[in-house]
Structure formats: structure tokens, C-alpha cells
Design a protein around this motif. Structure first.
Motif, mmCIF file in Angstrom:
data_model
loop_
_atom_site.group_PDB
_atom_site.id
_atom_site.type_symbol
_atom_site.label_atom_id
_atom_site.label_comp_id
_atom_site.label_asym_id
_atom_site.label_seq_id
_atom_site.Cartn_x
_atom_site.Cartn_y
_atom_site.Cartn_z
ATOM 1 N N ALA A 186 5.826 11.121 9.024
ATOM 2 C CA ALA A 186 6.408 10.193 8.059
ATOM 3 C C ALA A 186 6.110 10.645 6.633
ATOM 4 O O ALA A 186 6.950 10.510 5.732
ATOM 5 N N SER A 200 8.441 13.537 5.738
ATOM 6 C CA SER A 200 9.785 13.019 5.507
ATOM 7 C C SER A 200 9.889 12.356 4.143
ATOM 8 O O SER A 200 10.858 12.562 3.399
ATOM 9 N N LEU A 201 8.888 11.565 3.798
ATOM 10 C CA LEU A 201 8.882 10.860 2.520
ATOM 11 C C LEU A 201 8.833 11.838 1.351
ATOM 12 O O LEU A 201 9.610 11.736 0.393
ATOM 13 N N ARG A 223 13.474 2.295 4.183
ATOM 14 C CA ARG A 223 13.886 3.608 4.673
ATOM 15 C C ARG A 223 12.726 4.410 5.260
ATOM 16 O O ARG A 223 12.919 5.180 6.200
ATOM 17 N N TRP A 224 11.525 4.254 4.683
ATOM 18 C CA TRP A 224 10.375 5.013 5.142
ATOM 19 C C TRP A 224 9.241 4.077 5.561
ATOM 20 O O TRP A 224 9.258 2.874 5.270
ATOM 21 N N ASP A 225 8.256 4.635 6.218
ATOM 22 C CA ASP A 225 7.117 3.874 6.710
ATOM 23 C C ASP A 225 6.344 3.243 5.553
ATOM 24 O O ASP A 225 5.990 3.920 4.580
#
Length: 269
Positions: free
Chosen positions: A20, A23-24, A140-142
Motif C-alpha cells: 500500500a 502504491s501511495l 483511494r488508498w489505505d
């Protein structure tokens, strides 16, 4: 406190959310937002400390609560709408409760020199920044990863400012506090464990996670309940009796929570 929280959040994210995190950080737009988020976190802490020094704890706490006004204002401007009646009523109740508890009903304790007012407004605006900046990232993200990266940015910002002050030889005059506090083992334990771990890593982490769930307006309103927590801890741990102002603030804060909850339940229908 910033460094302690940064190290703990970095360890947590690397251990449990490495994918995560990658990705972020792979998004350029997210990186810019995270920088604003982290800088806002750092500024909120340093400006609050300075505003207390320039005024007093009660005044700084009351003015800090005005961040809810800025959050509601910016949210309504962005959405091009008026505040919901329940949210506005909750805002009034929250500000009244914070003011009543912080001043104990004695408005004479409010001290507002120009410098103190300026730092207090800067504190409220920096809180508004860190509450609102990451809102678009949460869907959208954790969430924990976002909060963790923001805390790391805050810790890096604090370290840069501290190192710059040390390099520029901005140490205070003899007899004043130095850039490194002179503490014994118990003092360092209180500073790192109490202020760093509990007061920043846990408190900021839980608050920011809650804001990510309920939104910036309701989150900022519920965050004003902090004086109530301090009041209850003082009564339970230190044996401080509840005053009439405390009870009045508690009732107002309960009304605010009920109004915010009502607003949230209506929105879900």
C-alpha cells in the motif's frame, strides 16, 4: 514527539502495509498532498506550543477550537452550499463547550496580545490544513498508510527545523532552555512515552483515522471534545473536582456529539 510518532508509524507501515505504501508513493498527486498533510501536522504542533507561550493554555485551547469554523467554511465553499443546520448547531455547542471548560467561566483569563492572536490563528489554520488535505486520498488508498506517511513527513519537517536552528546557533541566552532539554530518565520517559507515544502516535493516529471515516467537518467537531477528555482524566487521576463550568461544558459537548451523530444518520438515509 514528532520524531517518536514518525519512527513508530514508519515501522508500522513497513511491517504491515508495504504494498500500500508503494502504491501511495507512486502517485505524484498523492505525494504533493502528503507533503501538505505532513507539514500541516508539524505546524499544528509547533504553533499550538507557541500560542500557549504567547497567551496561556486556556486562551490557546479556545482559539484552537476555531479550526472547526475554518473547516466548515472551506468545506461549504468547496461544495457551494450552506452548512447543515445540525452541523452549525453542533459548531456553536462545541465552541461554547471548549470556551466554558478552558476559561472556567472567567472570561478575564482570555489574553489576546497581537502576537498571541496571530499564532493562535496560524494554529487553527494549520489544523484545518491537516484535517482537510488528505480527504480525497482516503477513498483511494489505505487510511493507516496515509496517516503514517503524513506523520513521517511531520517528523522530517520537525528535524529539519531543529537542525537548522542548531546550525544557525539559535540557542537561547544562558539560563534559558537549550535545544536539547535537560531531563533525567523519568523526564525522558514522560517525554517519549507520554508525549511521543500516547500524545502523538496514539492520539493523533486515532483522531486522524476517525476523521478519515466521518469526514472533515464532523471530525473537527468531535475533535473539540479534547478538553472534556482532559477534564475527566484530571478528575479521575488527579482528584480534581468538577466545577459548574465543567458540567456545563460537558452538557454542551454531549449536545454537540448528539447533533453531529444526528446529522450523520440523516445523511446515510
Amino acid at each position: 514527539r514528532a520524531a517518536t510518532a514518525a519512527v513508530l508509524f514508519l515501522a508500522l507501515v513497513l511491517a504491515t502495509r508495504r504494498e500500500a505504501l508503494l502504491s501511495l508513493l507512486g502517485s505524484r498527486a498523492a505525494r504533493r498532498t502528503l507533503m501538505l498533510f505532513g507539514v500541516g501536522l508539524y505546524l499544528s504542533q509547533i504553533t499550538y506550543a507557541i500560542s500557549i507561550e504567547m497567551t496561556n493554555a486556556g486562551t490557546a485551547t479556545v482559539l484552537q477550537a476555531t479550526c472547526t469554523v475554518f473547516v466548515m467554511l472551506f468545506t461549504c465553499l468547496r461544495a457551494r452550499r450552506l452548512p447543515r443546520p445540525t452541523d452549525f448547531a453542533g459548531l456553536v455547542a462545541a465552541l461554547a463547550a471548549a470556551a466554558l471548560i478552558a476559561t472556567q467561566g472567567d472570561w478575564g483569563v482570555i489574553v489576546l496580545p497581537a502576537a498571541g492572536l496571530a499564532w493562535s490563528i496560524a494554529n487553527a489554520l494549520s489544523e484545518t490544513l491537516y484535517i482537510m488535505a488528505p480527504q480525497r486520498l482516503y477513498g483511494r488508498w489505505d487510511r493507516v498508510t496515509i496517516i503514517g506517511v503524513g506523520m513521517v513527513v511531520s517528523g522530517v519537517a520537525a528535524a529539519i527545523v531543529w537542525l537548522a536552528a542548531a546550525a544557525a546557533s539559535l540557542s537561547p541566552a544562558p539560563g534559558a532552555a537549550s535545544l536539547v532539554p535537560e531531563l533525567d530518565a523519568v523526564g525522558w520517559l514522560a517525554l517519549i512515552g507520554g508525549v511521543g507515544v500516547l500524545g502523538t502516535f496514539a492520539a493523533f493516529g486515532l483522531f486522524l483515522y476517525g476523521v478519515s471515516l466521518v469526514g472533515s467537518v464532523r471530525g473537527s467537531l468531535l475533535g473539540v471534545a479534547e478538553p472534556v477528555g482532559a477534564m475527566v482524566i484530571a478528575a479521575v487521576w488527579l482528584g480534581t473536582p468538577f466545577s459548574a463550568a465543567d458540567w456545563g461544558g460537558l452538557v454542551l459537548m454531549a449536545a454537540m456529539i448528539a447533533l453531529v451523530s444526528l446529522s450523520g444518520s440523516r445523511e446515510k438515509r
